[in-house]
Design a protein around this motif. Sequence first.
Motif, PDB file in Angstrom:
ATOM      1  N   GLU A 156      12.249  -0.950   3.142  1.00  0.00           N
ATOM      2  CA  GLU A 156      12.225  -1.893   4.248  1.00  0.00           C
ATOM      3  C   GLU A 156      11.970  -1.214   5.586  1.00  0.00           C
ATOM      4  N   ARG A 167      12.282  -4.257  -0.750  1.00  0.00           N
ATOM      5  CA  ARG A 167      11.881  -5.642  -0.936  1.00  0.00           C
ATOM      6  C   ARG A 167      10.779  -5.677  -2.007  1.00  0.00           C
ATOM      7  N   LYS A 197       6.576 -11.784  -1.040  1.00  0.00           N
ATOM      8  CA  LYS A 197       7.670 -10.812  -1.066  1.00  0.00           C
ATOM      9  C   LYS A 197       8.996 -11.526  -1.263  1.00  0.00           C
ATOM     10  N   SER A 198       9.961 -10.798  -1.780  1.00  0.00           N
ATOM     11  CA  SER A 198      11.286 -11.365  -2.008  1.00  0.00           C
ATOM     12  C   SER A 198      11.948 -11.681  -0.678  1.00  0.00           C
ATOM     13  N   ASP A 200      14.974 -11.254   0.314  1.00  0.00           N
ATOM     14  CA  ASP A 200      15.991 -10.285   0.741  1.00  0.00           C
ATOM     15  C   ASP A 200      15.607  -8.875   0.334  1.00  0.00           C
ATOM     16  N   ALA A 201      16.073  -7.903   1.119  1.00  0.00           N
ATOM     17  CA  ALA A 201      15.917  -6.490   0.795  1.00  0.00           C
ATOM     18  C   ALA A 201      17.272  -5.958   0.324  1.00  0.00           C
TER      19      ALA A 201
END
Length: 240
Positions: A156, A167, A197-198, A200-201
């Motif tokens: 990130e 992520r 992209k997701s 949350d990281a």
Amino acid sequence: MNPFHRNLTCTLALSALLASCAAPPSSSSSSDAGAIKVIYSQIYPDGSILKEKPSEIRMVTRDATSKNVAAQVGLNAVLLAMGAFSFRGFSKDDLKGSELTDVADRSHLQNPVPTEFVGRLQARVDAFVQTDESLQKRRFERPLIVGGGNVRLVYESLLGTEEEKFRLKTDLVVYKKRESSAMASLMAPVVVECSGKSPDAWPQSRWAQENYLLVKVQLDELLQACETKVQGNLHQLLNG
């Protein structure tokens, strides 16, 4: 598109040669009316090429960027000593990443884009054609193409001393060359951008739980969103 994944350093002539050698089939496997094939390809709609067919999710760490920067600085120093200078910037998203190791069960790290995902899109396309009488009568010479499909855990932030967070990111596009025009080869294909992209990281320790089960869960959601997006654009894709 990511320059690491795409062959963007070739001359126009060489790029054209590569495209002609590696291009996906220009026609579907069936000439039946209403039949359109969905295929996977390493070639993107702009003609650039993914260097490797994706098979597993990889990880891009801060260390990968540091090594890339060091290599670039060293190259620049050599070129400067020779009286030349060249600088190429890059993004962390351009990096290939490394294989995830120490995993007892690798099934959650499999990349389904070239296989299962293509099959699911095929089912959606077949069902959509059955709802449109005009499409059932058409003969499609050009397939619907799933291009790219790289999936990686990407760090990130390069700064900070706390545990790295990552992520999940996808590089994916669905497109189709046009059927209707005699100048179709010179026209841009119809494109649905599905990179994502997701939300949350998380630290690697969180992603790694239960043999990276969270990777599979998040990737399934991203690919489902892509399917839905393609479904909403099938009229434009098939009538282009």
